[in-house]
Design a protein around this motif. Structure first.
Motif, PDB file in Angstrom:
ATOM      1  N   ALA B  71       1.053  -1.225  -0.081  1.00  0.00           N
ATOM      2  CA  ALA B  71      -0.033   0.136  -0.049  1.00  0.00           C
ATOM      3  C   ALA B  71       0.967   1.152  -0.007  1.00  0.00           C
ATOM      4  CB  ALA B  71      -0.911   0.220   1.365  1.00  0.00           C
ATOM      5  N   ALA B  72       2.088   1.061   0.548  1.00  0.00           N
ATOM      6  CA  ALA B  72       2.743   2.257   0.735  1.00  0.00           C
ATOM      7  C   ALA B  72       3.637   2.541  -0.481  1.00  0.00           C
ATOM      8  CB  ALA B  72       3.968   2.005   1.885  1.00  0.00           C
ATOM      9  N   LYS B  73       3.771   1.600  -1.216  1.00  0.00           N
ATOM     10  CA  LYS B  73       4.489   1.720  -2.554  1.00  0.00           C
ATOM     11  C   LYS B  73       3.458   2.068  -3.633  1.00  0.00           C
ATOM     12  CE  LYS B  73       8.724  -0.560  -2.011  1.00  0.00           C
ATOM     13  NZ  LYS B  73       9.424  -1.790  -2.248  1.00  0.00           N
ATOM     14  N   ASN B  74       2.299   1.765  -3.515  1.00  0.00           N
ATOM     15  CA  ASN B  74       1.310   1.831  -4.502  1.00  0.00           C
ATOM     16  C   ASN B  74       0.038   2.699  -4.145  1.00  0.00           C
ATOM     17  OD1 ASN B  74       2.669  -0.141  -6.673  1.00  0.00           O
ATOM     18  ND2 ASN B  74       2.398  -1.532  -4.961  1.00  0.00           N
ATOM     19  N   PRO B  75       0.006   3.847  -4.222  1.00  0.00           N
ATOM     20  CA  PRO B  75      -1.129   4.716  -3.905  1.00  0.00           C
ATOM     21  C   PRO B  75      -2.099   4.100  -4.458  1.00  0.00           C
ATOM     22  CG  PRO B  75       0.842   5.850  -4.010  1.00  0.00           C
ATOM     23  CD  PRO B  75       1.155   4.692  -4.631  1.00  0.00           C
ATOM     24  N   SER B  76      -2.270   3.812  -5.639  1.00  0.00           N
ATOM     25  CA  SER B  76      -3.478   3.585  -6.361  1.00  0.00           C
ATOM     26  C   SER B  76      -4.134   2.238  -6.096  1.00  0.00           C
ATOM     27  CB  SER B  76      -3.173   3.681  -7.941  1.00  0.00           C
ATOM     28  OG  SER B  76      -2.135   2.465  -8.273  1.00  0.00           O
ATOM     29  N   LEU B  77      -3.408   1.504  -5.166  1.00  0.00           N
ATOM     30  CA  LEU B  77      -3.859   0.229  -4.867  1.00  0.00           C
ATOM     31  C   LEU B  77      -5.496   0.565  -3.893  1.00  0.00           C
ATOM     32  CD1 LEU B  77      -2.866  -2.757  -4.901  1.00  0.00           C
ATOM     33  CD2 LEU B  77      -2.292  -2.682  -2.429  1.00  0.00           C
ATOM     34  N   PRO B  78      -6.301  -0.258  -4.339  1.00  0.00           N
ATOM     35  CA  PRO B  78      -7.554  -0.059  -3.675  1.00  0.00           C
ATOM     36  C   PRO B  78      -7.735  -0.700  -2.173  1.00  0.00           C
ATOM     37  CG  PRO B  78      -7.875  -1.561  -5.307  1.00  0.00           C
ATOM     38  CD  PRO B  78      -6.499  -1.153  -5.421  1.00  0.00           C
ATOM     39  N   VAL B  79      -6.903  -0.397  -1.079  1.00  0.00           N
ATOM     40  CA  VAL B  79      -6.567  -1.029  -0.104  1.00  0.00           C
ATOM     41  C   VAL B  79      -7.997  -1.315   0.720  1.00  0.00           C
ATOM     42  CG1 VAL B  79      -5.526  -0.987   2.205  1.00  0.00           C
ATOM     43  CG2 VAL B  79      -4.583   0.301   0.220  1.00  0.00           C
ATOM     44  N   THR B  80      -8.755  -0.579   0.939  1.00  0.00           N
ATOM     45  CA  THR B  80     -10.012  -0.752   1.478  1.00  0.00           C
ATOM     46  C   THR B  80     -10.973  -1.662   0.776  1.00  0.00           C
ATOM     47  OG1 THR B  80     -10.213   1.771   1.568  1.00  0.00           O
ATOM     48  CG2 THR B  80     -12.031   0.416   2.452  1.00  0.00           C
ATOM     49  N   ASP B  81     -11.057  -1.815  -0.426  1.00  0.00           N
ATOM     50  CA  ASP B  81     -11.862  -2.971  -0.998  1.00  0.00           C
ATOM     51  C   ASP B  81     -10.846  -4.392  -0.619  1.00  0.00           C
ATOM     52  OD1 ASP B  81     -13.202  -1.197  -2.114  1.00  0.00           O
ATOM     53  OD2 ASP B  81     -12.731  -1.349  -4.248  1.00  0.00           O
ATOM     54  N   LEU B  82      -9.625  -4.151  -0.933  1.00  0.00           N
ATOM     55  CA  LEU B  82      -8.697  -5.125  -0.714  1.00  0.00           C
ATOM     56  C   LEU B  82      -9.011  -6.105   0.707  1.00  0.00           C
ATOM     57  CD1 LEU B  82      -6.764  -6.957  -2.393  1.00  0.00           C
ATOM     58  CD2 LEU B  82      -5.017  -5.578  -1.251  1.00  0.00           C
ATOM     59  N   LEU B  83      -8.934  -5.011   1.676  1.00  0.00           N
ATOM     60  CA  LEU B  83      -9.177  -5.276   3.086  1.00  0.00           C
ATOM     61  C   LEU B  83     -10.746  -6.128   3.401  1.00  0.00           C
ATOM     62  CD1 LEU B  83      -7.747  -2.637   5.449  1.00  0.00           C
ATOM     63  CD2 LEU B  83      -7.105  -5.121   5.077  1.00  0.00           C
ATOM     64  N   CYS B  84     -11.720  -5.345   2.831  1.00  0.00           N
ATOM     65  CA  CYS B  84     -13.181  -5.950   2.939  1.00  0.00           C
ATOM     66  C   CYS B  84     -13.109  -7.388   2.524  1.00  0.00           C
ATOM     67  CB  CYS B  84     -13.850  -5.077   2.447  1.00  0.00           C
ATOM     68  SG  CYS B  84     -14.282  -3.458   2.980  1.00  0.00           S
ATOM     69  N   THR B  85     -12.363  -7.417   1.318  1.00  0.00           N
ATOM     70  CA  THR B  85     -12.464  -8.932   0.593  1.00  0.00           C
ATOM     71  C   THR B  85     -11.958  -9.974   1.433  1.00  0.00           C
ATOM     72  OG1 THR B  85     -12.305  -7.714  -1.383  1.00  0.00           O
ATOM     73  CG2 THR B  85     -11.981 -10.136  -1.589  1.00  0.00           C
ATOM     74  N   VAL B  86     -10.768  -9.528   2.117  1.00  0.00           N
ATOM     75  CA  VAL B  86      -9.941 -10.302   3.024  1.00  0.00           C
ATOM     76  C   VAL B  86     -10.857 -10.834   4.150  1.00  0.00           C
ATOM     77  CG1 VAL B  86      -8.013 -10.454   4.650  1.00  0.00           C
ATOM     78  CG2 VAL B  86      -7.635  -9.656   2.095  1.00  0.00           C
ATOM     79  N   ILE B  87     -11.339  -9.851   4.770  1.00  0.00           N
ATOM     80  CA  ILE B  87     -12.221  -9.826   6.053  1.00  0.00           C
ATOM     81  C   ILE B  87     -13.462 -10.845   5.693  1.00  0.00           C
ATOM     82  CG2 ILE B  87     -13.860  -8.883   7.516  1.00  0.00           C
ATOM     83  CD1 ILE B  87     -11.964  -6.662   7.636  1.00  0.00           C
ATOM     84  N   GLN B  88     -14.042 -10.829   4.712  1.00  0.00           N
ATOM     85  CA  GLN B  88     -15.117 -11.617   4.291  1.00  0.00           C
ATOM     86  C   GLN B  88     -14.783 -12.971   3.981  1.00  0.00           C
ATOM     87  OE1 GLN B  88     -17.245  -9.793   0.749  1.00  0.00           O
ATOM     88  NE2 GLN B  88     -18.144  -8.701   2.139  1.00  0.00           N
ATOM     89  N   VAL B  89     -13.727 -13.276   3.217  1.00  0.00           N
ATOM     90  CA  VAL B  89     -12.836 -14.508   3.102  1.00  0.00           C
ATOM     91  C   VAL B  89     -12.621 -15.288   4.525  1.00  0.00           C
ATOM     92  CG1 VAL B  89     -10.956 -15.853   2.101  1.00  0.00           C
ATOM     93  CG2 VAL B  89     -12.056 -13.990   0.836  1.00  0.00           C
ATOM     94  N   CYS B  90     -11.986 -14.316   5.513  1.00  0.00           N
ATOM     95  CA  CYS B  90     -11.491 -14.932   6.754  1.00  0.00           C
ATOM     96  C   CYS B  90     -12.688 -15.438   7.493  1.00  0.00           C
ATOM     97  CB  CYS B  90     -11.089 -13.665   7.712  1.00  0.00           C
ATOM     98  SG  CYS B  90      -9.344 -13.545   7.248  1.00  0.00           S
ATOM     99  N   GLY B  91     -13.924 -14.629   7.237  1.00  0.00           N
ATOM    100  CA  GLY B  91     -15.335 -15.222   7.984  1.00  0.00           C
ATOM    101  C   GLY B  91     -15.636 -16.363   7.592  1.00  0.00           C
ATOM    102  N   GLU B  92     -15.586 -16.782   5.966  1.00  0.00           N
ATOM    103  CA  GLU B  92     -15.851 -17.959   5.308  1.00  0.00           C
ATOM    104  C   GLU B  92     -15.320 -19.121   5.884  1.00  0.00           C
ATOM    105  OE1 GLU B  92     -17.076 -18.466   0.826  1.00  0.00           O
ATOM    106  OE2 GLU B  92     -17.596 -16.418   1.805  1.00  0.00           O
TER     107      GLU B  92
END
Lengths: 127, 255, 157
Positions: B71-92
């Motif tokens: 995230a630090a190196k790529n400001p354009s990275l959609p971090v929030t989306d990425l995190l949401c996805t990760v959380i959902q997958v973790c839940g599953e």
């Protein structure tokens, strides 16, 4: 004591030698249980059976009133010289009766019809 | 759309994240699946697998460190989306684990309390450990179903492995025994230790509805006596029924 | 004592007025046949909620006892059953039996096994219900009526 005059038949009763076989295949509401008792006692009187076998395989709920009436019927039948055997109690019903603390008095319990005939045949005359 | 730039740079990020080609592969799988615009079932599966494997290989700490660096190196990275996805997958993943635990828990009583057919028409169940109410009911239900299906004449219950019988356990045993009796099956109880016998009497629990045996051998002997006794009676009855029906004396003899 | 009161603040009138929509099963008990109907509906609901066959039978039997008590002592009343499937501790079935009958003066006596004022009974009605279910509470006021709230949790294994 009211006289047993009703001829209402709620269950089929099968005569098997000296025994009466009563398969109970209807939902036992309170009125039916009363009629059942009356009918069984009348049949005992007319056939002079020495044992009556109540088959409750198809009965899915036996509450305290039904079990009380069954015990009561057995006690009455005993006074008429007839032994009562209950057979085919389903496992969930057995667990429920046991948990409620129901005891069945004056009554023998059998696994199935064959066992019931065995109990009825081998011990009648004693009770 | 906004993640397109990031998608193009997946390869670059993968190179930075790991040197090992295997780990690179895992990151690549994870990133391509996570950054895909509309996730189909296949991608969700891929995401779940790669995430589980990453957790397993490098652990959550290294994984989050990697994300941070990315995230630090790529400001354009959609971090929030990425995190949401990760959380959902973790839940599953968590739900799947819970399911597995539940399945295991269901198997546990069966494994711990096997019901064994030990002789013709005779079952043996050895109760072990401290019985709590749920477990007790599970055993009672399974045992009654087995007794009914097998048309068992006798059930041997061995309580050698039960360290203590208090009022609750005593009550449960009484219930189970009388339920078995309602099926028309005899119960033979064995394995009551002196201290258990002591508490039982103090508690006023007597197992009057069952036969008590000294040990398993005695129980087996008593059980066999019941089974063979019934067989004998059946033969006698058959003889009475088919034999000379007129002679009343025939019936009197076997009483 | 658990069987005295649900809680001090139980609003008995609210139980009497609770709307049918709040429950999965709502049966008025006024005739003898209603006992068997209540039993069957309870059985069906418990089955849908995924209880084991033994527990389904226990629930149906408990409802049968409660419905009969209403019919015998209060002449009429109602049985309400609710499925609480996302309860924290697991799926739960709650049964409320209420009537505006004569009420019970001696609750402790009624809860004693073997006690009955009725001629044809074993006297294990209410104490039987308590044994069959996981939770049990009774609230009664002479001249106003009786409310029994009882529930059973679905076992995890």
């Amino acid at each position: 004591m009211k006289k047993l005059i009703s001829k209402a038949r709620v269950v089929p009763v099968i005569c098997l030698g000296d025994f009466l076989l009563v398969p109970i295949q209807i939902d036992l509401d309170d009125r039916t249980v009363g009629l059942l008792q009356q009918q069984v006692l009348e049949e005992i009187e007319s056939t002079r059976a020495r044992a009556v076998i109540l088959d409750v395989r198809m009965v899915d709920v036996i509450d305290s009133y039904i079990s009380y009436t069954i015990s009561e019927t057995a006690a009455m039948a005993r006074l008429m010289g007839c032994r009562t055997v209950l057979c085919g109690i389903q496992p969930p019903v057995a667990l429920t009766l046991a948990q409620m603390g129901v005891m069945l008095q004056d009554i023998a319990v059998a696994r199935d019809l064959e066992h019931a005939l065995l109990i009825a045949g081998s011990q009648s005359g004693v009770g | 759309m906004n993640s397109n730039g990031a998608v193009n740079r997946v390869e670059e990020m993968v190179q930075e994240l790991a040197a090992d080609s295997r780990l690179q592969g895992l990151w690549r799988n994870f990133l391509t699946a996570a950054l895909a615009d509309n996730k189909e079932k296949k991608q969700v599966e891929q995401l779940k697998d790669s995430l589980s494997l990453l957790f397993e290989e490098i652990g959550e700490q290294a994984f989050t460190a990697g994300l941070r660096a990315m995230a630090a190196k790529n400001p354009s990275l959609p971090v929030t989306d990425l995190l949401c996805t990760v959380i959902q997958v973790c839940g599953e993943i968590r739900r799947e684990n819970e399911q597995t635990i539940n399945n295991l828990r269901q198997m546990l009583p069966e494994l711990a309390t096997p019901i064994i057919r030990i002789w013709t028409d005779m079952l043996l169940v050895a109760l072990i450990g401290n019985l709590d109410s749920h477990w007790a009911q599970n055993i009672a239900e399974r045992l009654l179903d087995r007794v009914s299906a097998a048309r068992a004449k006798v059930v041997l219950v061995d309580v050698t492995g039960v360290p203590m019988i208090d009022t609750a356990v005593g009550g449960f045993l009484i219930e189970m025994f009388s339920a078995i009796r309602f099926l028309g099956t005899d119960v033979i109880l064995t394995g009551i230790k002196p201290e258990v016998a002591h508490t039982l009497v103090k508690l006023g629990v007597d197992f009057r509805m069952v036969t008590i045996a000294r040990d398993l051998e005695d129980a087996l002997r008593k059980g066999i006596a019941i089974v063979t006794g019934e067989k004998k009676k059946r033969r006698q009855l058959a003889w009475v029924m088919t034999g000379d029906k007129e002679s009343e004396s025939g019936e009197e003899i076997d009483i | 004592m658990l069987h005295k009161k649900v809680d001090e603040n139980l609003d008995i009138d609210r139980v009497f007025d609770s709307p049918a929509e709040d429950f999965d099963v709502f049966i008025r008990i006024a005739r003898e046949e209603d006992i068997a109907v209540a039993r069957q509906m309870a059985k069906q609901l418990a089955q849908e909620a995924g209880f084991s066959l033994a527990d389904v039978t226990k629930i149906a039997t408990a409802v049968s006892e409660l419905a009969r008590n209403i019919y015998r002592y209060a002449k009429q009343g109602r049985i309400m059953i609710k499925k609480l499937l996302d309860d924290r501790e697991g799926p739960y079935l709650e049964i409320i039996a209420s009537d505006n009958g004569p009420g019970i003066a001696e609750i402790d006596l009624v809860m004693t096994r073997g006690y009955t004022t009725y001629e044809r009974s074993l006297g294990i009605g209410l104490s039987g219900v308590k044994r069959l279910m996981d939770t049990f509470a009774i609230y009664s006021e002479v001249g106003r009526g009786t409310v029994v709230i009882t529930g059973k949790r679905r076992r995890k294994f």
